[in-house]
Design a protein around this motif. Structure first.
Motif, PDB file in Angstrom:
ATOM      1  N   ASN A 206       0.796  -1.229   0.000  1.00  0.00           N
ATOM      2  CA  ASN A 206       0.000   0.000   0.000  1.00  0.00           C
ATOM      3  C   ASN A 206       0.828   1.278   0.000  1.00  0.00           C
ATOM      4  OD1 ASN A 206      -1.980  -1.986   0.263  1.00  0.00           O
ATOM      5  ND2 ASN A 206      -3.306  -0.639   1.449  1.00  0.00           N
ATOM      6  N   LEU A 207       2.005   1.269   0.608  1.00  0.00           N
ATOM      7  CA  LEU A 207       2.867   2.458   0.567  1.00  0.00           C
ATOM      8  C   LEU A 207       3.444   2.680  -0.834  1.00  0.00           C
ATOM      9  CD1 LEU A 207       4.474   4.819   1.773  1.00  0.00           C
ATOM     10  CD2 LEU A 207       6.133   3.142   2.659  1.00  0.00           C
ATOM     11  N   PRO A 208       4.112   1.730  -1.448  1.00  0.00           N
ATOM     12  CA  PRO A 208       4.664   1.984  -2.791  1.00  0.00           C
ATOM     13  C   PRO A 208       3.604   2.153  -3.864  1.00  0.00           C
ATOM     14  CG  PRO A 208       4.981  -0.314  -2.174  1.00  0.00           C
ATOM     15  CD  PRO A 208       4.510   0.391  -0.936  1.00  0.00           C
ATOM     16  N   LEU A 209       2.473   1.463  -3.721  1.00  0.00           N
ATOM     17  CA  LEU A 209       1.416   1.559  -4.726  1.00  0.00           C
ATOM     18  C   LEU A 209       0.483   2.741  -4.482  1.00  0.00           C
ATOM     19  CD1 LEU A 209       0.548  -2.224  -5.136  1.00  0.00           C
ATOM     20  CD2 LEU A 209       1.668  -0.750  -6.825  1.00  0.00           C
ATOM     21  N   ALA A 210       0.747   3.519  -3.427  1.00  0.00           N
ATOM     22  CA  ALA A 210      -0.078   4.698  -3.174  1.00  0.00           C
ATOM     23  C   ALA A 210       0.033   5.699  -4.315  1.00  0.00           C
ATOM     24  CB  ALA A 210       0.327   5.353  -1.849  1.00  0.00           C
ATOM     25  N   LEU A 211       1.243   5.854  -4.868  1.00  0.00           N
ATOM     26  CA  LEU A 211       1.468   6.782  -5.976  1.00  0.00           C
ATOM     27  C   LEU A 211       2.428   6.158  -6.982  1.00  0.00           C
ATOM     28  CD1 LEU A 211       2.096  10.155  -4.067  1.00  0.00           C
ATOM     29  CD2 LEU A 211      -0.065   9.338  -5.017  1.00  0.00           C
ATOM     30  N   SER A 239      10.486   2.288  -9.778  1.00  0.00           N
ATOM     31  CA  SER A 239       9.261   2.721 -10.451  1.00  0.00           C
ATOM     32  C   SER A 239       8.135   3.222  -9.572  1.00  0.00           C
ATOM     33  CB  SER A 239       8.705   1.549 -11.284  1.00  0.00           C
ATOM     34  OG  SER A 239       9.682   0.974 -12.111  1.00  0.00           O
ATOM     35  N   LEU A 240       8.135   2.924  -8.288  1.00  0.00           N
ATOM     36  CA  LEU A 240       6.938   3.177  -7.474  1.00  0.00           C
ATOM     37  C   LEU A 240       7.174   4.226  -6.397  1.00  0.00           C
ATOM     38  CD1 LEU A 240       5.789  -0.534  -7.139  1.00  0.00           C
ATOM     39  CD2 LEU A 240       4.665   1.251  -8.482  1.00  0.00           C
ATOM     40  N   GLY A 241       6.070   4.632  -5.763  1.00  0.00           N
ATOM     41  CA  GLY A 241       6.166   5.617  -4.701  1.00  0.00           C
ATOM     42  C   GLY A 241       6.520   7.002  -5.203  1.00  0.00           C
ATOM     43  N   ILE A 242       5.959   7.397  -6.364  1.00  0.00           N
ATOM     44  CA  ILE A 242       6.271   8.707  -6.934  1.00  0.00           C
ATOM     45  C   ILE A 242       5.102   9.200  -7.784  1.00  0.00           C
ATOM     46  CG2 ILE A 242       7.465   7.614  -8.891  1.00  0.00           C
ATOM     47  CD1 ILE A 242       9.244  10.105  -9.067  1.00  0.00           C
ATOM     48  N   GLY A 243       4.801  10.487  -7.644  1.00  0.00           N
ATOM     49  CA  GLY A 243       3.886  11.199  -8.518  1.00  0.00           C
ATOM     50  C   GLY A 243       4.562  12.500  -8.919  1.00  0.00           C
ATOM     51  N   ILE A 244       4.174  13.058 -10.059  1.00  0.00           N
ATOM     52  CA  ILE A 244       4.815  14.275 -10.549  1.00  0.00           C
ATOM     53  C   ILE A 244       3.755  15.277 -11.002  1.00  0.00           C
ATOM     54  CG2 ILE A 244       6.344  15.260 -12.314  1.00  0.00           C
ATOM     55  CD1 ILE A 244       7.838  12.574 -12.343  1.00  0.00           C
ATOM     56  N   VAL A 245       3.890  16.508 -10.562  1.00  0.00           N
ATOM     57  CA  VAL A 245       3.026  17.604 -11.005  1.00  0.00           C
ATOM     58  C   VAL A 245       3.861  18.514 -11.897  1.00  0.00           C
ATOM     59  CG1 VAL A 245       1.687  19.623 -10.305  1.00  0.00           C
ATOM     60  CG2 VAL A 245       1.535  17.505  -8.982  1.00  0.00           C
ATOM     61  N   SER A 246       3.381  18.764 -13.121  1.00  0.00           N
ATOM     62  CA  SER A 246       4.089  19.615 -14.077  1.00  0.00           C
ATOM     63  C   SER A 246       3.325  20.904 -14.294  1.00  0.00           C
ATOM     64  CB  SER A 246       4.239  18.881 -15.416  1.00  0.00           C
ATOM     65  OG  SER A 246       4.981  17.690 -15.263  1.00  0.00           O
ATOM     66  N   TYR A 247       4.056  21.972 -14.582  1.00  0.00           N
ATOM     67  CA  TYR A 247       3.445  23.255 -14.881  1.00  0.00           C
ATOM     68  C   TYR A 247       3.767  23.733 -16.293  1.00  0.00           C
ATOM     69  CZ  TYR A 247       2.881  23.392  -9.833  1.00  0.00           C
ATOM     70  OH  TYR A 247       2.545  23.077  -8.542  1.00  0.00           O
TER      71      TYR A 247
END
Length: 329
Positions: A206-211, A239-247
């Motif tokens: 659940n932690l790595p697959l959260a994002l 590969s896991l545990g990361i999300g990215i917001v771009s502007y």
């Protein structure tokens, strides 16, 4: 009735009207974020994660992936300043060769507008839509700008991205820890599998697959594996545990929306006027999503020439409760 006019940036060209949110202005960025998880097994008081003990690490990086400010940790929880942790190190820095270094002093920030649920528990599930709305909002961008010392106007000018990593606060062998998914995987490898033996549903599910990423970015691939079940240390690290917001290259839009409250059992047609400074064509159409009293209503395949205006509308019935449609700004 009151007309409200607001200029904003869309999330994946999705224009939204939503109810009962604490974030006053929606959508500054493009969220490359997805997530999953599964059910939890039972644990002991020496090795336990309680369902609401989560947060995020936010790192501001250039569009090329260079870290430009010390990462910050955010959480709704009351976390002890003595919780064991590995400092403010991002996934990008670990990928570049940084090693784990234990720290007994911990700092974090608690946003005035609460974070959405980040890690799914056995009862309460995280919502990727809510996470995207939060971290792509103007509020989040301004809050992160204030905490990192980067002027808000600079943060959103297209030169920077936000790297978002889930954090779990948990007890392992009777000691309290704060770890990102990447840190948990690195620690598990160094300890010969100690975390996976006693907290597998947290640290390796659940932690790595959260994002994880919907599309490749900053050298990390889109996750195409299972979104439930246990994953390996190597998969987490790569590969896991990361999300990215771009502007960068997110076109500005104009949204004009009235506030209405409707009586019970009233047929309602609600519409918004959409204006784009750039062409929205059939190959990459926009969509308007209305969030009304817990329901989601989407109008797809919206196209318009550059500088033109298009009306998007939905029809519904207030049925047994007073129905309020509102864009808050």
């Amino acid at each position: 009735m009151r007309a409200i006019r607001k200029y904003f940036f869309p999330l994946l060209l999705s224009l939204t009207i939503f109810l009962s949110t604490g974030i006053s202005t929606y959508a500054m960025g493009d969220g490359n974020i997805d997530g999953g998880g599964g059910s939890f097994g039972t644990g002991s008081e020496l090795n336990v994660w309680r369902n609401n003990q989560d947060g995020v690490r936010v790192t501001v990086v250039t569009t090329g992936g260079s870290v430009v400010a010390t990462p910050i940790d955010l959480s709704n929880c009351n976390i002890s300043s003595t919780v064991l942790n590995f400092g403010k190190v991002s996934k990008l820095q670990y990928t570049a060769g940084s090693s784990l270094s234990m720290n007994a002093s911990y700092t974090y920030s608690k946003p005035a507008v609460a974070l959405p649920r980040i890690i799914s528990g056995s009862v309460n599930k995280a919502s990727i839509a809510a996470i995207k709305r939060y971290f792509c909002s103007e509020y989040a961008a301004k809050f992160i700008a204030s905490k990192t010392g980067i002027p808000f106007e600079n943060l959103i000018n297209g030169d920077y991205k936000l790297v978002i990593e889930p954090i779990a606060y948990f007890t392992h062998n009777g000691k309290n820890y704060a770890m990102t998914a990447t840190e948990a995987a690195l620690y598990n490898k160094l300890s010969g599998g100690a975390l996976r033996r006693v907290l597998p549903s947290l640290t390796h599910q659940n932690l790595p697959l959260a994002l994880f990423l919907e599309k490749s970015d900053l050298g990390y691939p889109a996750w195409t594996g299972s979104t439930s079940g246990k994953v390996s240390d190597d998969a987490i690290i790569s590969s896991l545990g990361i999300g990215i917001v771009s502007y960068k290259d997110v076109p500005s839009e104009e949204l004009e929306a009235p506030d209405y409250t409707y009586r019970v059992d009233t047929d309602v047609i609600s519409s918004i006027m959409l204006t784009s400074a750039t062409e929205v064509n059939p190959k990459n159409p926009a969509k308007a999503t209305f969030y009304i009293n817990g329901g989601t209503y989407t109008v797809s395949n919206i196209v318009m020439p550059s500088g033109e205006t298009e009306r998007s509308s939905i029809r519904g019935n207030s049925r047994t409760t007073v129905w309020t449609l509102r864009f808050c700004c």
